[in-house]
Every structure is written in C-alpha cells, then in structure tokens.
Design an enzyme around this catalytic site. Structure first.
Site, PDB file in Angstrom:
ATOM      1  N   CYS A   3      13.576   7.051   0.450  1.00  0.00           N
ATOM      2  CA  CYS A   3      12.277   6.651   1.004  1.00  0.00           C
ATOM      3  C   CYS A   3      12.253   6.969   2.501  1.00  0.00           C
ATOM      4  CB  CYS A   3      12.040   5.157   0.774  1.00  0.00           C
ATOM      5  SG  CYS A   3      10.635   4.507   1.693  1.00  0.00           S
ATOM      6  N   CYS A   6      12.115   3.860   4.781  1.00  0.00           N
ATOM      7  CA  CYS A   6      13.389   3.131   4.774  1.00  0.00           C
ATOM      8  C   CYS A   6      14.387   3.847   5.689  1.00  0.00           C
ATOM      9  CB  CYS A   6      13.946   3.008   3.358  1.00  0.00           C
ATOM     10  SG  CYS A   6      13.164   1.719   2.367  1.00  0.00           S
ATOM     11  N   ASP A  29       2.865   7.043  14.791  1.00  0.00           N
ATOM     12  CA  ASP A  29       2.602   8.015  13.733  1.00  0.00           C
ATOM     13  C   ASP A  29       2.857   9.418  14.291  1.00  0.00           C
ATOM     14  OD1 ASP A  29       0.707   7.920  10.901  1.00  0.00           O
ATOM     15  OD2 ASP A  29       0.997   9.857  11.896  1.00  0.00           O
ATOM     16  N   HIS A  45      11.687  -2.806   1.315  1.00  0.00           N
ATOM     17  CA  HIS A  45      10.901  -1.765   0.637  1.00  0.00           C
ATOM     18  C   HIS A  45       9.906  -2.385  -0.341  1.00  0.00           C
ATOM     19  CE1 HIS A  45       9.967   2.232  -0.924  1.00  0.00           C
ATOM     20  NE2 HIS A  45       9.821   1.591  -2.081  1.00  0.00           N
ATOM     21  N   ASN A  85      -3.744   2.425   3.246  1.00  0.00           N
ATOM     22  CA  ASN A  85      -4.113   3.308   2.140  1.00  0.00           C
ATOM     23  C   ASN A  85      -3.214   2.981   0.960  1.00  0.00           C
ATOM     24  OD1 ASN A  85      -6.023   4.763   3.707  1.00  0.00           O
ATOM     25  ND2 ASN A  85      -4.364   5.956   4.621  1.00  0.00           N
ATOM     26  N   GLY A  91      -5.373   8.123  -0.506  1.00  0.00           N
ATOM     27  CA  GLY A  91      -4.605   9.082   0.288  1.00  0.00           C
ATOM     28  C   GLY A  91      -3.265   8.567   0.772  1.00  0.00           C
ATOM     29  N   HIS A  96       5.924   3.666   0.850  1.00  0.00           N
ATOM     30  CA  HIS A  96       6.502   2.453   1.436  1.00  0.00           C
ATOM     31  C   HIS A  96       5.344   1.813   2.182  1.00  0.00           C
ATOM     32  CE1 HIS A  96      10.018   0.346   3.671  1.00  0.00           C
ATOM     33  NE2 HIS A  96       8.897  -0.155   4.217  1.00  0.00           N
ATOM     34  N   HIS A  98       2.609   0.486   4.374  1.00  0.00           N
ATOM     35  CA  HIS A  98       2.453   0.619   5.822  1.00  0.00           C
ATOM     36  C   HIS A  98       1.007   0.374   6.218  1.00  0.00           C
ATOM     37  CE1 HIS A  98       1.968   4.604   3.965  1.00  0.00           C
ATOM     38  NE2 HIS A  98       1.052   4.848   4.887  1.00  0.00           N
ATOM     39  N   HIS A 100      -1.724   1.232   9.240  1.00  0.00           N
ATOM     40  CA  HIS A 100      -2.044   2.038  10.416  1.00  0.00           C
ATOM     41  C   HIS A 100      -2.718   1.120  11.429  1.00  0.00           C
ATOM     42  CE1 HIS A 100      -1.650   6.027   8.278  1.00  0.00           C
ATOM     43  NE2 HIS A 100      -1.864   5.243   7.248  1.00  0.00           N
TER      44      HIS A 100
END
Ligand code: 5GP
Ligand code: ZN
Length: 118
Positions: A3, A6, A29, A45, A85, A91, A96, A98, A100
């Site tokens: 991953c 990870c 990012d 995870h 997302n 998309g 994992h 997350h 934004h």
C-alpha cells in the site's frame, strides 16, 4: 501489505510531512490542485470510507481534529475544504483512506465544479 500510503507513513517512500500525531499522518499531495493541498491519512490501514466501522471510526474524529489544528496553525482564515473520494466513481486512486485538505483559493461548488478547483 503493498500500500503506497502505508509505505509513506512508514517512511519507506519519502513525503513532505505537514502533520503527525499518534493516529494521523499529514503530507503534501504530489500533484496539488490548490495552493494548499494536503493529504490526511489514518496510520492504520483502512482501504476507504466504505470500510469505516464502529471499531475503527475513532480515527475519523482525529483526522478532523488534525485538520482544524492545521487550519489554525497555518491561518486558513478564509476557509478550507476536506474531500474524500471513495471508490471508482469518485475517482479514488489510492486504496488507503485519505482526506484531501484544500485551501488558499476561492473554490467553486456545484455540478459544474465537481473535480475542478478554480
Ligand atoms: P484520490 O484520487 O485517491 O482521492 O487521491 C490520491 C492522491 O494521492 C492524489 O491527489 C495524488 O496526487 C496523490 N498521490 C499519489 N501518489 C502519491 C505519492 O507518491 N506521494 C504523494 N505525496 N501523493 C501522492
Ligand atoms: Zn495502507
């Protein structure tokens, strides 16, 4: 586990860290779509928002606490946006969980602006 995030959390793949506590890792990012574009991830995870359960949901509160701390520290006084997302239609490219964290620009909203940042 193979991953990407990870590996970033473990330091196996380099990242530009912006935040870290016991539960949450925050980093820039690699392809920002706003002047400020961070990713906030749980250190454990979880593959996506569809896998949040009563057993693992505490970390979601920790992520939003982290976002508020970052916003205060970095002075996002005009606001910020948090996006998750989940799944292919939305998309999600990294499996994992997350969030934004976007800031530093006036953002559009509504049908036409989905996926764009003006
Ligand atoms: P998603 O499309 O799954 O919601 O978001 C994945 C995000 O991870 C994208 O915005 C993409 O730019 C970012 N990303 C992909 N690979 C890397 C990487 O190796 N390092 C960093 N810092 N970000 C990455
Ligand atoms: Zn992972």
């Amino acid at each position: 586990m193979d991953c990407l995030f990870c590996k970033i959390i473990d330091g196996e793949i380099p990242s530009t860290k912006v935040y870290e506590d016991e539960y949450v890792y925050g980093f820039k990012d690699i392809e920002p779509i706003a002047p400020v574009h961070y990713l906030l991830v749980p250190k454990t995870h979880i593959s996506g928002a569809n896998e949040i359960t009563a057993e693992n949901s505490e970390v979601i509160a920790k992520i939003f606490e982290a976002a508020a701390k970052i916003a205060k520290k970095e002075g996002f006084e005009n606001g910020f946006r948090i996006i998750n997302n989940c799944g292919d239609d939305a998309g999600q490219t990294v499996k994992h969980l997350h969030f934004h964290l976007l800031a530093g620009v006036k953002m559009g909203w509504g049908k036409e602006s989905l996926g764009k940042c003006e």
